[in-house]
Scaffold this motif. Structure first.
Motif, PDB file in Angstrom:
ATOM      1  N   PHE A 152      12.752  34.858 -73.256  1.00 43.15           N
ATOM      2  CA  PHE A 152      11.579  35.541 -73.697  1.00 43.15           C
ATOM      3  C   PHE A 152      10.533  34.617 -73.609  1.00 43.15           C
ATOM      4  N   SER A 153      10.551  33.475 -74.502  1.00 42.05           N
ATOM      5  CA  SER A 153       9.668  32.566 -74.523  1.00 42.05           C
ATOM      6  C   SER A 153       9.359  31.872 -73.348  1.00 42.05           C
ATOM      7  N   LEU A 154      10.484  31.347 -72.542  1.00 38.45           N
ATOM      8  CA  LEU A 154      10.332  30.648 -71.307  1.00 38.45           C
ATOM      9  C   LEU A 154       9.309  31.577 -70.380  1.00 38.45           C
ATOM     10  N   VAL A 155       9.756  32.726 -70.156  1.00 38.13           N
ATOM     11  CA  VAL A 155       8.951  33.506 -69.346  1.00 38.13           C
ATOM     12  C   VAL A 155       7.310  33.663 -69.832  1.00 38.13           C
ATOM     13  N   ASN A 156       7.133  33.679 -71.118  1.00 33.97           N
ATOM     14  CA  ASN A 156       5.993  33.524 -71.585  1.00 33.97           C
ATOM     15  C   ASN A 156       5.266  32.282 -71.323  1.00 33.97           C
ATOM     16  N   TYR A 157       5.982  31.032 -71.279  1.00 37.14           N
ATOM     17  CA  TYR A 157       5.298  29.684 -70.801  1.00 37.14           C
ATOM     18  C   TYR A 157       5.067  29.905 -69.371  1.00 37.14           C
ATOM     19  N   ALA A 158       6.058  30.526 -68.545  1.00 37.97           N
ATOM     20  CA  ALA A 158       5.834  30.350 -67.181  1.00 37.97           C
ATOM     21  C   ALA A 158       4.475  31.113 -66.867  1.00 37.97           C
ATOM     22  N   ARG A 159       4.311  32.316 -67.604  1.00 35.79           N
ATOM     23  CA  ARG A 159       3.158  32.915 -67.418  1.00 35.79           C
ATOM     24  C   ARG A 159       1.804  32.208 -67.432  1.00 35.79           C
ATOM     25  N   PHE A 160       1.903  31.472 -68.327  1.00 36.02           N
ATOM     26  CA  PHE A 160       0.586  30.688 -69.022  1.00 36.02           C
ATOM     27  C   PHE A 160       0.286  29.869 -67.782  1.00 36.02           C
TER      28      PHE A 160
END
Length: 254
Positions: free
Chosen positions: A192-200
């Motif tokens: 979930f945190s990696l998806v968050n970073y990818a979005r950023f």
């Protein structure tokens, strides 16, 4: 018109073809999902001719659902298009009304606020429950951002990624018997945190992972081909031998 011809053919098939006559919305559902994934594959491959064909298949399904609904008097294709036009106009007050939205982010925020006014009980209510988990996590985060709930900068997000990775690794300390359920939960937090970073950083995680899947398949199949040329099976080869071909595959044009 081409669209009128599609509707005419759909009517003829529904009335005269045994297979088309038998279909229901429920029976078409899994086929529609399959067609959507085929369109997705064509887009990833940048195969415009295939994209054209797959768009036609998806359009067929939309027309099919509308035809089935028209038989029970619930709605028809005109109702579908009228509903779509109304929603597009209502959701774009910065184009068709007095609202202001000069950036993509403002458009997204307005969109989510309008959906709440239309009756959604939660900003996250519009995320389909049956979405694949990776796509769903991306949509959840996008919608939360639209409501103003988000990190301020990507360094904060990266710190969160490292924190979640450390917590996941802590579940596997040397000599410790890990709790599978807890480890799974921590791994979910990492993803979930990696998806968050990818979005950023403007990376679509679903697309990124699928490209890696395709890359792995291509390279692995190269190893299989080379093994066959040598008259061997993969089971007969050492990992070192397979690594040679893997590295060869990496140098080939993608």
């Amino acid at each position: 018109m081409a669209f009128d011809r599609v509707l005419t053919i759909m009517d003829e098939l529904r009335e005269n073809c045994p297979w088309d006559r038998k279909q229901t919305m429920d029976s078409l559902r899994h086929l529609t999902i399959e067609e959507t994934y085929e369109l997705s594959d064509a887009i990833l491959e940048k195969d415009l001719n295939e994209i054209k064909k797959e768009l036609g298949d998806v359009l067929l399904h939309l027309v099919f659902y509308a035809r089935i609904a028209s038989e029970t008097g619930d709605f028809d294709i005109t109702d579908v298009m009228d509903s779509l036009c109304k929603k597009l106009v209502d959701r774009h007050p910065h184009i068709y009304g007095e609202a202001q939205a000069d950036t993509e982010e403002q458009v997204k925020q307005n969109w989510e606020q309008l959906k709440i006014k239309e009756g959604n009980k939660s900003v996250l209510g519009g995320v389909p429950g049956s979405l694949p988990a990776l796509v769903k996590s991306m949509r959840i985060q996008e919608k939360a951002r639209g409501a103003g709930f988000d990190w301020e900068d990507r360094e904060q997000v990266w710190d969160k990624v490292r924190e979640e990775i450390d917590e996941f690794r802590a579940e596997f300390k040397a000599g410790a018997v890990h709790d599978t359920e807890r480890a799974e939960s921590e791994f979910g937090d990492v993803l979930f945190s990696l998806v968050n970073y990818a979005r950023f950083v403007d990376i679509n995680p679903e697309t990124a992972l699928e490209r890696t899947n395709k890359k792995f398949i291509t390279r692995f199949q190269y190893i299989e081909t080379k093994a066959k040329e040598l008259g061997k099976s993969l089971k007969d080869m050492t990992l070192a031998e397979m690594d040679v071909f893997w590295n060869e595959a990496k140098t080939l044009k993608k």
